[in-house]
Write a protein that holds these residues in place. Structure first.
Motif, PDB file in Angstrom:
ATOM      1  N   LEU A 171      43.392   4.893  41.219  1.00  0.00           N
ATOM      2  CA  LEU A 171      42.269   4.097  41.025  1.00  0.00           C
ATOM      3  C   LEU A 171      42.435   2.631  40.527  1.00  0.00           C
ATOM      4  N   PRO A 172      41.733   1.806  40.711  1.00  0.00           N
ATOM      5  CA  PRO A 172      41.756   0.306  40.161  1.00  0.00           C
ATOM      6  C   PRO A 172      41.710   0.426  38.698  1.00  0.00           C
ATOM      7  N   GLU A 173      42.172  -0.497  38.094  1.00  0.00           N
ATOM      8  CA  GLU A 173      42.250  -0.478  36.371  1.00  0.00           C
ATOM      9  C   GLU A 173      40.841  -0.429  35.862  1.00  0.00           C
ATOM     10  N   ASP A 174      39.988  -1.022  36.147  1.00  0.00           N
ATOM     11  CA  ASP A 174      38.570  -0.975  35.473  1.00  0.00           C
ATOM     12  C   ASP A 174      38.075   0.597  35.897  1.00  0.00           C
ATOM     13  N   ASP A 175      38.178   1.267  36.825  1.00  0.00           N
ATOM     14  CA  ASP A 175      37.693   2.566  37.065  1.00  0.00           C
ATOM     15  C   ASP A 175      38.516   3.526  35.860  1.00  0.00           C
ATOM     16  N   GLN A 176      39.786   3.310  36.009  1.00  0.00           N
ATOM     17  CA  GLN A 176      40.741   3.970  35.107  1.00  0.00           C
ATOM     18  C   GLN A 176      40.045   4.023  33.799  1.00  0.00           C
ATOM     19  N   ILE A 177      39.934   2.901  33.131  1.00  0.00           N
ATOM     20  CA  ILE A 177      39.363   2.867  31.633  1.00  0.00           C
ATOM     21  C   ILE A 177      38.073   3.349  31.482  1.00  0.00           C
ATOM     22  N   GLU A 226      38.332  12.492  23.512  1.00  0.00           N
ATOM     23  CA  GLU A 226      39.840  12.114  23.275  1.00  0.00           C
ATOM     24  C   GLU A 226      41.118  13.227  23.723  1.00  0.00           C
ATOM     25  N   GLU A 227      40.496  14.453  23.048  1.00  0.00           N
ATOM     26  CA  GLU A 227      41.763  15.535  23.345  1.00  0.00           C
ATOM     27  C   GLU A 227      41.812  15.603  24.711  1.00  0.00           C
ATOM     28  N   ARG A 228      40.767  15.495  25.633  1.00  0.00           N
ATOM     29  CA  ARG A 228      41.120  15.759  27.076  1.00  0.00           C
ATOM     30  C   ARG A 228      41.657  14.394  27.532  1.00  0.00           C
ATOM     31  N   ALA A 229      41.495  13.407  27.081  1.00  0.00           N
ATOM     32  CA  ALA A 229      42.056  12.036  27.643  1.00  0.00           C
ATOM     33  C   ALA A 229      43.429  12.235  27.180  1.00  0.00           C
ATOM     34  N   ALA A 230      44.042  12.850  26.298  1.00  0.00           N
ATOM     35  CA  ALA A 230      45.252  12.943  25.866  1.00  0.00           C
ATOM     36  C   ALA A 230      45.944  13.817  26.876  1.00  0.00           C
ATOM     37  N   ASP A 231      45.342  14.661  27.097  1.00  0.00           N
ATOM     38  CA  ASP A 231      45.662  15.753  28.226  1.00  0.00           C
ATOM     39  C   ASP A 231      46.070  15.309  29.590  1.00  0.00           C
ATOM     40  N   VAL A 232      45.103  14.611  30.105  1.00  0.00           N
ATOM     41  CA  VAL A 232      45.121  13.930  31.255  1.00  0.00           C
ATOM     42  C   VAL A 232      46.302  12.879  31.421  1.00  0.00           C
ATOM     43  N   LEU A 233      46.479  12.012  30.289  1.00  0.00           N
ATOM     44  CA  LEU A 233      47.574  11.264  30.208  1.00  0.00           C
ATOM     45  C   LEU A 233      48.853  11.651  30.328  1.00  0.00           C
ATOM     46  N   GLU A 234      49.029  13.091  29.549  1.00  0.00           N
ATOM     47  CA  GLU A 234      50.342  13.750  29.608  1.00  0.00           C
ATOM     48  C   GLU A 234      50.595  14.125  31.135  1.00  0.00           C
ATOM     49  N   ALA A 235      49.414  14.427  31.764  1.00  0.00           N
ATOM     50  CA  ALA A 235      49.595  14.854  33.163  1.00  0.00           C
ATOM     51  C   ALA A 235      50.158  13.741  34.336  1.00  0.00           C
ATOM     52  N   MET A 236      49.788  12.657  33.815  1.00  0.00           N
ATOM     53  CA  MET A 236      50.066  11.515  34.688  1.00  0.00           C
ATOM     54  C   MET A 236      51.478  11.158  34.923  1.00  0.00           C
ATOM     55  N   ASP A 237      52.044  10.565  35.907  1.00  0.00           N
ATOM     56  CA  ASP A 237      53.331  10.040  35.792  1.00  0.00           C
ATOM     57  C   ASP A 237      53.568   9.081  34.538  1.00  0.00           C
ATOM     58  N   PRO A 238      54.604   9.294  33.825  1.00  0.00           N
ATOM     59  CA  PRO A 238      54.820   8.613  32.522  1.00  0.00           C
ATOM     60  C   PRO A 238      54.568   6.906  32.740  1.00  0.00           C
ATOM     61  N   ASP A 239      55.188   6.543  33.643  1.00  0.00           N
ATOM     62  CA  ASP A 239      54.979   4.985  33.851  1.00  0.00           C
ATOM     63  C   ASP A 239      53.415   4.607  34.029  1.00  0.00           C
ATOM     64  N   ASP A 240      52.555   5.367  35.076  1.00  0.00           N
ATOM     65  CA  ASP A 240      51.363   5.088  35.176  1.00  0.00           C
ATOM     66  C   ASP A 240      50.454   5.183  33.975  1.00  0.00           C
ATOM     67  N   ALA A 241      50.792   6.248  33.284  1.00  0.00           N
ATOM     68  CA  ALA A 241      50.156   6.489  31.926  1.00  0.00           C
ATOM     69  C   ALA A 241      50.102   5.474  31.071  1.00  0.00           C
ATOM     70  N   ALA A 242      51.632   5.081  31.033  1.00  0.00           N
ATOM     71  CA  ALA A 242      51.895   3.952  29.814  1.00  0.00           C
ATOM     72  C   ALA A 242      51.163   2.565  30.388  1.00  0.00           C
ATOM     73  N   ASP A 243      51.049   2.414  31.370  1.00  0.00           N
ATOM     74  CA  ASP A 243      50.457   1.419  32.003  1.00  0.00           C
ATOM     75  C   ASP A 243      48.964   1.348  31.885  1.00  0.00           C
ATOM     76  N   LEU A 244      48.159   2.463  31.913  1.00  0.00           N
ATOM     77  CA  LEU A 244      46.982   2.633  31.520  1.00  0.00           C
ATOM     78  C   LEU A 244      46.380   2.608  29.727  1.00  0.00           C
ATOM     79  N   LEU A 245      47.394   3.086  29.285  1.00  0.00           N
ATOM     80  CA  LEU A 245      47.524   3.007  27.792  1.00  0.00           C
ATOM     81  C   LEU A 245      47.523   1.715  27.430  1.00  0.00           C
ATOM     82  N   GLY A 246      48.484   0.820  28.070  1.00  0.00           N
ATOM     83  CA  GLY A 246      48.435  -0.779  27.545  1.00  0.00           C
ATOM     84  C   GLY A 246      47.481  -1.498  27.747  1.00  0.00           C
TER      85      GLY A 246
END
Length: 428
Positions: free
Chosen positions: A216-222, A230-250
């Motif tokens: 998804l585009p960045e705006d949709d991701q956010i 929050e707990e589920r958001a953390a679970d989904v970030l863990e399931a993402m590829d680490p580089d994609d999750a880090a980009d979204l967290l950033g």
């Protein structure tokens, strides 16, 4: 259970012990979680409800089950110990499907569900419920004796389980788009109303939502991440590829980053922090921290088994990296790369250390995007190792990540084009 192995009746899983790879018991199976589908399609088995020694019940995805054999379940050893919470599209097998009255399609006769069988699909990691063990006559109850003929039928031979075509909210929409690739489902989500998009995202399981978020585009991701607990958001970030999750967290505010990182498993959070420490559009910022790492004494057979993992992208499965212990990134000394084509030409007992390519220079974590692109073009690579000054493997950059950052920033937006009639299927 290996593909093609005999089916398992769920009654045999009740109370079965769950072990980690070291042989230590982590809990017992208390239920199975499935997702029903529209029409007569067999439901997907998403995972198991496991009760820990502390009496807490957690969710164990089937992607983290390596074997079901001899009355025991073996896991990968990676457990999320947050308390299990059932989602709208999920059904509990013991709690909701057994002892249920359903109808035989052919005769219209009502029967009682006594048991269900599950099997793993060939060449995939997906599991399905395929057959139903029922009893004719009066209601007898699951696992109990009752009068009347008992028989086993295909899932499609009964009605009374599956979702109705209409009136099921996000469930029906999810079932309709179940066969779509993540990029295509992302396309659909992008064109839904914000309210509808949030409903569908909330109903997707963690792994599926993680795959879709990456497309998804960045705006949709956010937007989607912000509407999850929050707990589920953390679970989904863990399931993402680490580089994609880090980009979204950033892209999130610092305080929100820290809250989500604090909810993640320590190892995953450490990977995120490491990736976020590098500048954008550098090898360190683009790399994934989960390439295939093997020790020098591993065999070609070991390497081939690792690259067969269906969860790996084609780029990551194209080569393995030979390193001294530890095997997790950052590793011990990086020794070189073995390409999968070379693995196919060697005898299975051969050691990977005997066929390693040590001539190709790895990428520096601070290498910028033009240098990375030049490396890929010069050497016809689809993935490249990233190694620090100490000689440790930090991760690998794949060609898809390079393309993502070389294309215009809004390329996903321009690719998302659906006809108005298709968009109208959201019903909003």
């Amino acid at each position: 259970m290996a593909a093609g192995a005999p089916r398992i009746f769920v009654s045999h899983l009740s109370g079965v012990a769950v072990f980690d790879p070291a042989g230590d018991q982590v809990g017992r199976v208390r239920d199975l979680v499935v997702m029903l589908r529209v029409g007569q399609k067999p439901p997907r088995l998403l995972g198991l409800v496991v009760e820990l020694a502390t009496r807490r019940r957690i969710f164990l995805p089937m992607t983290r089950v390596t074997a079901i054999q001899s009355g025991q379940v073996i896991t990968t050893g990676v457990l999320n110990v947050r308390r299990f919470e059932q989602r709208p599209t999920e059904r509990l097998v013991f709690g909701e499907l057994l002892d249920r009255r359903v109808t035989l399609t052919e005769t219209g006769e009502e029967v009682t569900v006594l048991d269900l069988s599950v099997h793993q699909l060939p060449a995939r990691r997906d599991w399905e419920i395929d057959r139903v063990f029922v009893r004719k006559g009066r209601k007898g109850g699951a696992f109990r004796r009752a009068k009347g003929e008992a028989l086993t039928v295909e899932w499609s031979a009964v009605t009374g389980f599956s979702l109705e075509e209409q009136g099921q909210g996000a469930e029906s929409l999810l079932a309709t788009f179940e066969q779509l690739r993540p990029a295509d489902l992302a396309n659909v989500l992008h064109h839904l109303s914000p309210k509808r998009r949030a409903e569908v995202a909330a109903a997707l399981d963690d792994d599926r939502l993680a795959d879709v978020l990456e497309e998804l585009p960045e705006d949709d991701q956010i937007e989607i991440l912000g509407k999850l607990k929050e707990e589920r958001a953390a679970d989904v970030l863990e399931a993402m590829d680490p580089d994609d999750a880090a980009d979204l967290l950033g892209e999130l505010p610092t305080d929100e980053q820290e809250r989500l990182l604090s909810l993640m498993q320590p190892g995953d959070a450490a990977d995120m922090r490491r990736l976020m420490s590098y500048e954008d559009r550098t090898a360190g910022g683009l790399m994934t921290t989960e390439p295939i790492v093997l020790r020098p004494d591993s065999t070609v057979a070991d390497a081939l088994a690792r690259i067969r993992n269906p969860d790996l992208s084609p780029a990551l499965a194209a080569q393995v990296y030979v390193c001294r212990p530890p095997d997790e990134t950052p590793t011990g000394k990086y020794l070189g790369t073995v390409h999968f084509q070379r693995l196919l030409r060697e005898p299975p007992p051969a050691l990977v250390s005997s066929i390693v390519d040590s001539d190709l220079q790895p990428l520096d974590p601070d290498a910028d995007l033009p240098a990375i692109a030049g490396f890929f073009a010069t050497y016809d690579m689809v993935a490249a190792p990233v190694v620090d000054e100490a000689g440790s493997l930090l991760g690998a950059v794949t060609v898809d990540d390079v393309l993502d950052h070389m294309l215009p920033q809004d390329w996903r937006e321009t690719e998302f084009h659906l006809d108005e009639e298709e968009v109208a299927t959201d019903g909003s």
